[in-house]
Design a protein around this motif. Sequence first.
Motif, short mmCIF file in Angstrom:
data_model
loop_
_atom_site.label_atom_id
_atom_site.label_comp_id
_atom_site.label_asym_id
_atom_site.label_seq_id
_atom_site.Cartn_x
_atom_site.Cartn_y
_atom_site.Cartn_z
N ALA A 282 14.88 4.52 4.25
CA ALA A 282 14.40 5.63 5.07
C ALA A 282 12.97 5.45 5.55
CB ALA A 282 14.52 6.94 4.29
N THR A 283 12.11 4.85 4.73
CA THR A 283 10.70 4.74 5.08
C THR A 283 10.45 3.52 5.96
OG1 THR A 283 10.05 5.80 3.00
CG2 THR A 283 8.36 4.55 4.17
N ILE A 284 9.85 3.72 7.12
CA ILE A 284 9.53 2.60 8.00
C ILE A 284 8.03 2.31 8.03
CG2 ILE A 284 11.56 2.83 9.44
CD1 ILE A 284 9.71 4.19 11.55
N CYS A 285 7.23 3.24 7.54
CA CYS A 285 5.78 3.03 7.53
C CYS A 285 5.18 3.93 6.45
CB CYS A 285 5.18 3.37 8.90
SG CYS A 285 3.36 3.29 8.96
N GLY A 286 4.30 3.37 5.66
CA GLY A 286 3.61 4.15 4.63
C GLY A 286 2.13 3.86 4.63
N GLY A 287 1.35 4.88 4.35
CA GLY A 287 -0.09 4.68 4.34
C GLY A 287 -0.79 5.68 3.45
N GLY A 288 -2.10 5.53 3.37
CA GLY A 288 -2.87 6.46 2.57
C GLY A 288 -4.26 5.92 2.27
N ARG A 289 -4.98 6.73 1.51
CA ARG A 289 -6.37 6.44 1.19
C ARG A 289 -6.46 5.83 -0.21
NH1 ARG A 289 -11.35 7.13 2.86
NH2 ARG A 289 -10.58 7.85 4.88
N TYR A 290 -7.26 4.76 -0.34
CA TYR A 290 -7.39 4.06 -1.63
C TYR A 290 -8.88 3.81 -1.92
CZ TYR A 290 -7.25 0.16 1.75
OH TYR A 290 -7.47 -0.66 2.82
N ASP A 291 -9.62 4.89 -2.08
CA ASP A 291 -11.07 4.81 -2.22
C ASP A 291 -11.53 4.04 -3.46
OD1 ASP A 291 -11.31 6.23 0.10
OD2 ASP A 291 -11.83 8.14 -0.84
N GLY A 292 -10.68 3.90 -4.48
CA GLY A 292 -11.12 3.25 -5.71
C GLY A 292 -10.86 1.76 -5.78
N LEU A 293 -10.17 1.18 -4.80
CA LEU A 293 -9.74 -0.22 -4.93
C LEU A 293 -10.89 -1.21 -4.82
CD1 LEU A 293 -7.43 -2.14 -5.37
CD2 LEU A 293 -6.96 -2.09 -2.90
N MET A 294 -11.84 -0.95 -3.96
CA MET A 294 -12.98 -1.87 -3.82
C MET A 294 -13.66 -2.10 -5.16
SD MET A 294 -14.21 -3.20 -0.85
CE MET A 294 -13.91 -3.08 0.91
N GLU A 295 -13.92 -1.03 -5.87
CA GLU A 295 -14.62 -1.13 -7.16
C GLU A 295 -13.76 -1.83 -8.20
OE1 GLU A 295 -17.46 1.74 -9.94
OE2 GLU A 295 -15.99 2.63 -8.56
N ILE A 296 -12.47 -1.53 -8.22
CA ILE A 296 -11.56 -2.16 -9.19
C ILE A 296 -11.52 -3.67 -9.00
CG2 ILE A 296 -9.08 -2.44 -9.71
CD1 ILE A 296 -8.82 0.58 -9.49
N LEU A 297 -11.63 -4.13 -7.76
CA LEU A 297 -11.58 -5.57 -7.48
C LEU A 297 -12.96 -6.22 -7.50
CD1 LEU A 297 -8.84 -5.76 -4.70
CD2 LEU A 297 -8.62 -6.15 -7.16
N GLY A 298 -13.97 -5.50 -7.99
CA GLY A 298 -15.28 -6.10 -8.23
C GLY A 298 -16.31 -5.88 -7.15
N GLY A 299 -16.01 -5.04 -6.17
CA GLY A 299 -16.97 -4.79 -5.10
C GLY A 299 -17.72 -3.49 -5.31
N LYS A 300 -18.61 -3.19 -4.37
CA LYS A 300 -19.30 -1.91 -4.39
C LYS A 300 -18.33 -0.83 -3.94
CE LYS A 300 -23.80 -3.96 -3.27
NZ LYS A 300 -24.92 -4.00 -2.28
N PRO A 301 -18.42 0.36 -4.53
CA PRO A 301 -17.49 1.44 -4.13
C PRO A 301 -17.57 1.68 -2.62
CG PRO A 301 -18.73 2.07 -6.08
CD PRO A 301 -19.34 0.80 -5.59
N ALA A 302 -16.40 1.83 -2.00
CA ALA A 302 -16.34 2.09 -0.56
C ALA A 302 -15.03 2.80 -0.26
CB ALA A 302 -16.44 0.80 0.24
N PRO A 303 -15.07 3.85 0.57
CA PRO A 303 -13.84 4.54 0.94
C PRO A 303 -13.00 3.68 1.87
CG PRO A 303 -15.68 5.41 2.20
CD PRO A 303 -16.27 4.43 1.23
N CYS A 304 -11.68 3.71 1.71
CA CYS A 304 -10.78 2.90 2.53
C CYS A 304 -9.47 3.65 2.76
CB CYS A 304 -10.45 1.57 1.84
SG CYS A 304 -11.87 0.54 1.42
N VAL A 305 -8.86 3.38 3.89
CA VAL A 305 -7.56 3.98 4.21
C VAL A 305 -6.79 2.98 5.06
CG1 VAL A 305 -8.46 5.16 6.26
CG2 VAL A 305 -6.39 6.02 5.15
N GLY A 306 -5.45 2.98 4.91
CA GLY A 306 -4.67 2.03 5.69
C GLY A 306 -3.20 2.39 5.72
N PHE A 307 -2.44 1.57 6.44
CA PHE A 307 -0.99 1.73 6.47
C PHE A 307 -0.35 0.37 6.66
CE2 PHE A 307 -1.95 2.06 11.07
CZ PHE A 307 -1.03 1.15 11.58
N ALA A 308 0.94 0.28 6.35
CA ALA A 308 1.71 -0.94 6.59
C ALA A 308 3.13 -0.54 6.97
CB ALA A 308 1.72 -1.83 5.35
#
Length: 437
Positions: A282-308
């Motif tokens: 049913a789902t052809i596209c999903g997206g959302g905000r992932y503000d915590g991922l930058m910090e988890i992967l070792g970067g400085k905290p930064a807000p992010c949003v995307g879709f695929a």
Amino acid sequence: MASKAKIRAVTGMNDMLPMDSAIWEFFEDTARDIATEYGYRPMRTPVLESTDLFTHGIGEATDVVEKEMYSFEDSLNGERLSLRPENTAGIVRAAIEHNMLYDAPRRVWYFGPMFRHERPQRGRYRQFYQFGCEALGFAGPDVDAEMILMTSRLWKALGIQEVKLEINSLGEPAERAAHREALLKYFEAHQDQLNETAKHRLYLNPLRILDTKDPDMQELANNAPRLIDYLGEKSRAFLAGIEHQLERAGIEYTVNPRLVRGLDYYSHTVFEWTTDRLGSQATICGGGRYDGLMEILGGKPAPCVGFAMGAERVLELMKEFGVKPETPDCSVYVIHAGEGTLDPAVTVAESLRDFDVSTIVHGGEASMKSQMKKADASGAEFAVIIGDTEAANGTVSVKRLRDRGEDARFAHQETLPADDACDTIFSELLALETKDL
């Protein structure tokens, strides 16, 4: 001698053949053009990454990491590597590694193959292609809404109808923590109704139980505490900001409290575009905000949003609505028949290509009639014909292959000096292109 067994493609990894290329090109070109209209720039990352990127970036307690990744140890140096099952983690890894946000936030798009070891079915394969966009360093909610507006515009451009938009808010960490506690208490009180998958998820990731596809658990999941009821004023205002933009744009949507993401680095917006035209997919596209991922992967905290979106599912949906783009093999097909006609045919073709006109020279020898059939089947707008007379006189004959009316130039075959013909054909094609625009 016994014949050798044929070597076939790996199950769930498909070939894209020339006869299927038109619809793929139409999708890719349209998606790229619309992303560009919104200021997104292309970005490419390797298909092979460190396995740790995905265990951290997707989560070890997910089906993707637990069951679906193609992972192995590099025999040369012992590294643990995986074929990428998605691309957001790779984009964020690259942004951190190359300090992409040092001077400004970034809008990027990508298109390429992903890999998951799952049972192949319609629109769902082991090697599949995703188109996606990521906005790195934007706090929203205006950019969250922009993502949804972009995908809505894409559906229209692709000829896709009957898609539905669902949105929800995942709030902030403290709000999710309070909701998690409420979920634990609720599901612990109904453990006798949980299937084995839900029992496994209960203490690892209770939020994912809400995603269950088990019909025997639907009522239990529907009655579970809703995250939206735990949102504070700030989170509600964030969601309201997105709703305001969608309503101004006339985009219909539903707030679905059960639409969730199971990992802690997700926050606020989550959205999905769904359809009833592809069965269980049913789902052809999903997206959302992932503000915590930058910090988890070792970067400085930064807000992010995307879709695929999965390209194969989108293409299936385009076919459902009868979208059949046609891409001609060339604009000009050069026919040559007679001794000494090949050399001038090649010369004329090269001159046309100097004008950026796609041109095919007929390969091999064949009758004029046979070559004309090939020219017509190619989808070319013009046939350039060189016979003995033309070769001797330094001329070519030009014939329009598509019906543009009796008054159109070259509706009736004309003979011109070769150089003049190239210039005239280019002008005619340019006029057609301008008219189509």
